[in-house]
Structure formats: structure tokens, C-alpha cells
Design a protein around this motif. Structure first.
Motif, PDB file in Angstrom:
ATOM      1  N   ALA A  11       0.658  -1.441  -0.463  1.00 33.44           N
ATOM      2  CA  ALA A  11      -0.269   0.367  -0.041  1.00 33.44           C
ATOM      3  C   ALA A  11       0.690   1.078   0.351  1.00 33.44           C
ATOM      4  O   ALA A  11       0.383   2.124  -0.251  1.00 33.44           O
ATOM      5  N   HIS A  12       2.304   1.069   0.103  1.00 28.77           N
ATOM      6  CA  HIS A  12       2.698   2.079   0.028  1.00 28.77           C
ATOM      7  C   HIS A  12       3.933   2.444  -1.077  1.00 28.77           C
ATOM      8  O   HIS A  12       4.212   1.180  -1.161  1.00 28.77           O
ATOM      9  N   GLU A  13       4.547   3.943  -1.022  1.00 33.80           N
ATOM     10  CA  GLU A  13       5.396   3.891  -2.558  1.00 33.80           C
ATOM     11  C   GLU A  13       7.157   3.411  -1.724  1.00 33.80           C
ATOM     12  O   GLU A  13       7.038   3.161  -0.545  1.00 33.80           O
ATOM     13  N   PHE A  14       7.723   3.426  -2.990  1.00 34.55           N
ATOM     14  CA  PHE A  14       9.109   2.873  -2.833  1.00 34.55           C
ATOM     15  C   PHE A  14      10.142   3.479  -3.123  1.00 34.55           C
ATOM     16  O   PHE A  14       9.384   3.533  -4.369  1.00 34.55           O
ATOM     17  N   ARG A  15      10.887   3.347  -3.077  1.00 31.15           N
ATOM     18  CA  ARG A  15      11.894   4.486  -2.802  1.00 31.15           C
ATOM     19  C   ARG A  15      13.337   4.398  -3.529  1.00 31.15           C
ATOM     20  O   ARG A  15      14.003   3.177  -2.616  1.00 31.15           O
ATOM     21  N   LEU A  16      13.909   3.477  -4.683  1.00 30.50           N
ATOM     22  CA  LEU A  16      14.783   2.567  -5.277  1.00 30.50           C
ATOM     23  C   LEU A  16      16.111   4.004  -5.790  1.00 30.50           C
ATOM     24  O   LEU A  16      16.116   4.952  -6.633  1.00 30.50           O
ATOM     25  N   GLN A  17      17.529   3.702  -5.217  1.00 33.74           N
ATOM     26  CA  GLN A  17      18.721   4.521  -5.133  1.00 33.74           C
ATOM     27  C   GLN A  17      18.959   4.099  -6.737  1.00 33.74           C
ATOM     28  O   GLN A  17      18.879   2.983  -7.053  1.00 33.74           O
ATOM     29  N   PHE A  45      18.477  -5.048  -6.197  1.00 34.29           N
ATOM     30  CA  PHE A  45      17.204  -4.260  -5.275  1.00 34.29           C
ATOM     31  C   PHE A  45      17.468  -5.869  -4.377  1.00 34.29           C
ATOM     32  O   PHE A  45      17.984  -6.292  -4.784  1.00 34.29           O
ATOM     33  N   HIS A  46      17.426  -5.750  -3.289  1.00 30.46           N
ATOM     34  CA  HIS A  46      16.204  -6.734  -2.664  1.00 30.46           C
ATOM     35  C   HIS A  46      14.862  -6.877  -2.019  1.00 30.46           C
ATOM     36  O   HIS A  46      14.414  -6.193  -1.909  1.00 30.46           O
ATOM     37  N   ASP A  47      14.866  -7.709  -2.944  1.00 32.20           N
ATOM     38  CA  ASP A  47      13.284  -8.285  -1.665  1.00 32.20           C
ATOM     39  C   ASP A  47      12.914  -9.719  -1.111  1.00 32.20           C
ATOM     40  O   ASP A  47      13.937 -10.513  -1.150  1.00 32.20           O
ATOM     41  N   GLU A  48      11.668 -10.089  -0.688  1.00 33.29           N
ATOM     42  CA  GLU A  48      11.175 -10.822   0.318  1.00 33.29           C
ATOM     43  C   GLU A  48      11.186 -12.861  -0.581  1.00 33.29           C
ATOM     44  O   GLU A  48      11.011 -13.329   0.425  1.00 33.29           O
ATOM     45  N   THR A  49      11.926 -12.390  -1.800  1.00 32.93           N
ATOM     46  CA  THR A  49      12.061 -13.802  -1.913  1.00 32.93           C
ATOM     47  C   THR A  49      13.738 -14.494  -2.111  1.00 32.93           C
ATOM     48  O   THR A  49      13.748 -15.285  -2.343  1.00 32.93           O
ATOM     49  N   ASN A  50      14.503 -13.403  -2.098  1.00 35.10           N
ATOM     50  CA  ASN A  50      15.714 -13.969  -1.767  1.00 35.10           C
ATOM     51  C   ASN A  50      16.097 -15.072  -0.291  1.00 35.10           C
ATOM     52  O   ASN A  50      15.710 -15.067   0.351  1.00 35.10           O
ATOM     53  N   GLY A  51      17.122 -15.380  -1.301  1.00 31.06           N
ATOM     54  CA  GLY A  51      17.447 -16.932  -0.442  1.00 31.06           C
ATOM     55  C   GLY A  51      17.152 -17.854  -0.887  1.00 31.06           C
ATOM     56  O   GLY A  51      15.703 -18.119  -1.997  1.00 31.06           O
ATOM     57  N   ALA A  52      18.257 -19.162  -0.776  1.00 33.41           N
ATOM     58  CA  ALA A  52      17.793 -20.375  -0.550  1.00 33.41           C
ATOM     59  C   ALA A  52      16.314 -20.904   0.129  1.00 33.41           C
ATOM     60  O   ALA A  52      15.873 -22.183  -1.018  1.00 33.41           O
ATOM     61  N   ALA A  53      16.364 -20.765   1.230  1.00 34.84           N
ATOM     62  CA  ALA A  53      15.067 -20.790   2.147  1.00 34.84           C
ATOM     63  C   ALA A  53      14.156 -20.562   1.378  1.00 34.84           C
ATOM     64  O   ALA A  53      13.943 -19.838   1.604  1.00 34.84           O
ATOM     65  N   PRO A  54      13.171 -22.107   2.106  1.00 34.14           N
ATOM     66  CA  PRO A  54      11.945 -21.975   1.947  1.00 34.14           C
ATOM     67  C   PRO A  54      11.240 -20.278   2.605  1.00 34.14           C
ATOM     68  O   PRO A  54      12.565 -20.172   4.226  1.00 34.14           O
ATOM     69  N   PRO A  55      10.899 -19.317   2.215  1.00 35.92           N
ATOM     70  CA  PRO A  55      10.446 -19.096   1.117  1.00 35.92           C
ATOM     71  C   PRO A  55      10.733 -18.299   0.053  1.00 35.92           C
ATOM     72  O   PRO A  55      10.474 -18.141  -0.649  1.00 35.92           O
ATOM     73  N   GLY A  56      12.501 -18.239   0.251  1.00 32.87           N
ATOM     74  CA  GLY A  56      13.236 -18.144  -0.695  1.00 32.87           C
ATOM     75  C   GLY A  56      13.045 -18.402  -1.913  1.00 32.87           C
ATOM     76  O   GLY A  56      13.354 -19.972  -2.072  1.00 32.87           O
ATOM     77  N   ASP A  68      20.355 -13.802  -4.140  1.00 29.62           N
ATOM     78  CA  ASP A  68      20.298 -12.357  -2.668  1.00 29.62           C
ATOM     79  C   ASP A  68      20.504 -11.133  -3.173  1.00 29.62           C
ATOM     80  O   ASP A  68      19.874 -10.134  -2.337  1.00 29.62           O
ATOM     81  N   TRP A  69      20.140 -10.522  -4.447  1.00 32.48           N
ATOM     82  CA  TRP A  69      19.583  -9.550  -4.784  1.00 32.48           C
ATOM     83  C   TRP A  69      19.860 -10.187  -6.396  1.00 32.48           C
ATOM     84  O   TRP A  69      20.471 -10.351  -6.417  1.00 32.48           O
ATOM     85  N   ARG A  70      19.367  -8.490  -6.993  1.00 36.34           N
ATOM     86  CA  ARG A  70      18.807  -8.999  -8.169  1.00 36.34           C
ATOM     87  C   ARG A  70      18.623  -7.489  -9.245  1.00 36.34           C
ATOM     88  O   ARG A  70      19.060  -6.128  -8.254  1.00 36.34           O
ATOM     89  N   LYS A  71      19.060  -6.535 -10.022  1.00 34.16           N
ATOM     90  CA  LYS A  71      19.186  -5.922 -10.846  1.00 34.16           C
ATOM     91  C   LYS A  71      18.064  -5.779 -11.943  1.00 34.16           C
ATOM     92  O   LYS A  71      17.490  -6.678 -12.418  1.00 34.16           O
ATOM     93  N   LEU A  72      17.553  -4.563 -12.350  1.00 29.66           N
ATOM     94  CA  LEU A  72      16.677  -4.566 -12.758  1.00 29.66           C
ATOM     95  C   LEU A  72      16.721  -3.829 -13.969  1.00 29.66           C
ATOM     96  O   LEU A  72      16.861  -2.059 -13.206  1.00 29.66           O
ATOM     97  N   ALA A  73      16.847  -3.204 -15.450  1.00 27.69           N
ATOM     98  CA  ALA A  73      17.272  -2.040 -16.528  1.00 27.69           C
ATOM     99  C   ALA A  73      16.104  -1.759 -16.944  1.00 27.69           C
ATOM    100  O   ALA A  73      14.497  -2.160 -16.451  1.00 27.69           O
ATOM    101  N   VAL A  74      15.535   0.300 -16.596  1.00 23.97           N
ATOM    102  CA  VAL A  74      15.185   0.412 -16.527  1.00 23.97           C
ATOM    103  C   VAL A  74      15.031   1.294 -17.714  1.00 23.97           C
ATOM    104  O   VAL A  74      15.994   2.376 -17.774  1.00 23.97           O
ATOM    105  N   LEU A 114      12.658  -4.291  -1.046  1.00 26.93           N
ATOM    106  CA  LEU A 114      11.104  -4.407  -0.929  1.00 26.93           C
ATOM    107  C   LEU A 114      10.891  -5.015  -0.411  1.00 26.93           C
ATOM    108  O   LEU A 114      11.220  -6.398  -0.360  1.00 26.93           O
ATOM    109  N   ASP A 115      10.019  -4.747   0.591  1.00 27.37           N
ATOM    110  CA  ASP A 115       9.211  -5.653   2.071  1.00 27.37           C
ATOM    111  C   ASP A 115       7.914  -6.358   1.759  1.00 27.37           C
ATOM    112  O   ASP A 115       6.951  -6.315   2.308  1.00 27.37           O
ATOM    113  N   VAL A 116       7.949  -6.836  -0.066  1.00 25.34           N
ATOM    114  CA  VAL A 116       7.296  -7.582  -0.338  1.00 25.34           C
ATOM    115  C   VAL A 116       7.569  -8.516  -1.407  1.00 25.34           C
ATOM    116  O   VAL A 116       9.609  -8.794  -1.346  1.00 25.34           O
ATOM    117  N   ARG A 117       7.142  -9.713  -1.634  1.00 18.83           N
ATOM    118  CA  ARG A 117       7.739 -11.077  -2.861  1.00 18.83           C
ATOM    119  C   ARG A 117       7.724 -10.255  -3.571  1.00 18.83           C
ATOM    120  O   ARG A 117       6.857 -10.091  -4.704  1.00 18.83           O
TER     121      ARG A 117
END
Length: 277
Positions: free
Chosen positions: A185-191, A204-215, A219-225, A263-266
Motif C-alpha cells: 500500500a506504500h510507495e517505494f524509493r530505489l536509488q 534491489f533486495h526483496d522478500e524472495t531472496n535466499g535459497a531457503a523457503p520461502p526464498g 540475494d539481490w537482483r537488478k533491473l534495467a529501467v 522491497l518488503d514484498v515478494r
């Protein structure tokens, strides 16, 4: 409009095909087999012939014909001592050896954190020869989100860590990408960093990161904009979020996200861990 989702899916599939093809390059990221710092006295290294050293400003390699080394650029055999100088963060595909053509392994010279290192890139590495593509989440239109870019008056250099604990990095932040995502419900800001022709990259990080469930992701990924529009609006298509090379190999020096680029979401879109089913 009914054909739009199919068209987007087709474009995404082309993106995935090109991404997997690029990763499968003969001496690409999937072929890294070592990362080694050079010492100040000529010394043998693992997985490559010759004697290697650096005086801090120049790297040196001494080899004899029996070592089977040749220059990548010209194919000329290396006999005696050769040198090369790089600026920080530069790399050079310097020499090659091995295999029927004498080019199975390429030795990359690199300058990282002000120090010289070499990486061996072996085209026979199982990471490459057994590669069948990066696992991904299915294409989801909802993860293509609208946002805006808020540029800084001047770029800001932010110290960051990297995938190698002995290598520090710098994130040149040019502004913030502001957006909302599904499930929050809230905005995110990524440098963001600036790339060629004004495009941006967010790490960025997000809640899917990591090998153990529920990841399920690295550990981090990138996105071209793509380059912001004149009104500063941007599109973030998380279906195109990709792994850094460090997700595939322990020999990368990839930049970690700046503090608070989380990001505090998956984010169930984009690439998963390479080892995922």
C-alpha cells in the motif's frame, strides 16, 4: 487491446532467449573458475601457467613457449615477459591457453579496489556446459509498474559492498525511482545508477531472496529501467529482473544494493536462483 498481453509475452520471451544466449557465451560469466590476487613477486597461480605479479601500477606475466600461452587479441605466442596496465574497475581478456585450439581457457586481468587480480574463464566449465537456461517466474503483467524518476541535483557516490568481501564498491546514485508494486500500500524509493543514453539500473533486495523457503531468488537482483520520459515517468518491468554474475559463480565482484534499496514484498517476477527447479 486483446492482443497486447500476447505481444508483451512474445517480447518477454525474446528477452529471455537473448538473455540465456548471452549467458552461454563461450568465455562468459558461466565459465569463471577462479579469482586470484596478484602478488608483488613473480609467482605461479592456480589453473593457469606462467609466473604472475604486479608492482601496483602494472601487471606482469612471464611465460615460456611450453606454457602454451598466447595473446587473446592477436593470437601471438607469449615468450618472455609481457605487461599491462588498467584503471580501477577495468578488465582485459589478456591471454589464452589449452584445448585443441589453444583457447579453451582465457585469463582475464582485472583491477578491483585498486588491486590487480586474474580470473580464469574455462569454456569447459560444467556451469556452462550443463547450462540450460535461468529459471524464472512466469510472465505476469501486474509486475510491469509505472513510476517516476526524481533526479538528484548532482550524482552522489555511495560506498557499497560487493559479492567479494575483499572488494569495496561505489554506487553513483543519480536519483530515485519512485513506484508502487502489487501487494503493497506504500510507495517505494530505489536509488538508481545511470547507464548509456540515460537509461537507469536499480539493484534491489526483496522478500524472495535466499535459497531457503520461502526464498526463491538470489540475494539481490537488478533491473534495467528505460530512459525516463520528458515528464520523468518510468516503467519498471520486474519480469525482466535478472541475476548478477555472482548468482552463478563465487568469482564475481558484483555490486550489492545500496542501503535501503529493499522491497518488503515478494517480487515473484524475473529470474530465480540458478539452482532452482
Amino acid at each position: 487491446m486483446g492482443t497486447l498481453p500476447a505481444a508483451k509475452l512474445e517480447r518477454w520471451q525474446r528477452f529471455r532467449d537473448n538473455r540465456n544466449k548471452a549467458l552461454a557465451a563461450r568465455h562468459g560469466w558461466l565459465t569463471l573458475t577462479s579469482f586470484q590476487w596478484l602478488e608483488d613477486s613473480p609467482a605461479a597461480v592456480e589453473l593457469a601457467p606462467g609466473l604472475w605479479s604486479t608492482d601496483g601500477t602494472t601487471a606482469s606475466l612471464t611465460a615460456v613457449p611450453a606454457d602454451g600461452l598466447s595473446l587473446v587479441e592477436t593470437g601471438e605466442a607469449v615468450s618472455g615477459t609481457i605487461t599491462a596496465a588498467l584503471a580501477d574497475e577495468e578488465s582485459l581478456m589478456w591471454v589464452q591457453f589449452g584445448g585443441p585450439g589453444g583457447d579453451q581457457v582465457v585469463v582475464e586481468l582485472a583491477m578491483r579496489a585498486g588491486r590487480y587480480a586474474i580470473r580464469t574463464r574455462d569454456s569447459a566449465s560444467p556451469v556452462l556446459t550443463e547450462f540450460t537456461g535461468v529459471p524464472t517466474y512466469g510472465y505476469t503483467p501486474e509486475w510491469e509498474v509505472q513510476g517516476r524518476f526524481e533526479p538528484y541535483p548532482e550524482p552522489l557516490d555511495v560506498p557499497i559492498a560487493t559479492a567479494n568481501p575483499l572488494v569495496d564498491g561505489v554506487h553513483r546514485t543519480v536519483g530515485e525511482v519512485v513506484f508502487r508494486v502489487p501487494g503493497s500500500a506504500h510507495e517505494f524509493r530505489l536509488q538508481a545508477e545511470e547507464e548509456k543514453l540515460g537509461a537507469l539500473t536499480v539493484t534491489f533486495h526483496d522478500e524472495t531472496n535466499g535459497a531457503a523457503p520461502p526464498g526463491q531468488t538470489a540475494d539481490w537482483r537488478k533491473l534495467a529501467v528505460p530512459r525516463p520520459r520528458p515528464d520523468h515517468s518510468v516503467v519498471l518491468d520486474f519480469n525482466r529482473a535478472i541475476n548478477y554474475p555472482s548468482a552463478f559463480t563465487p568469482y564475481g565482484t558484483c555490486p550489492m544494493p545500496v542501503r535501503n534499496n529493499s522491497l518488503d514484498v515478494r517480487v515473484e517476477a524475473g529470474e530465480k536462483l540458478p539452482a532452482s527447479d
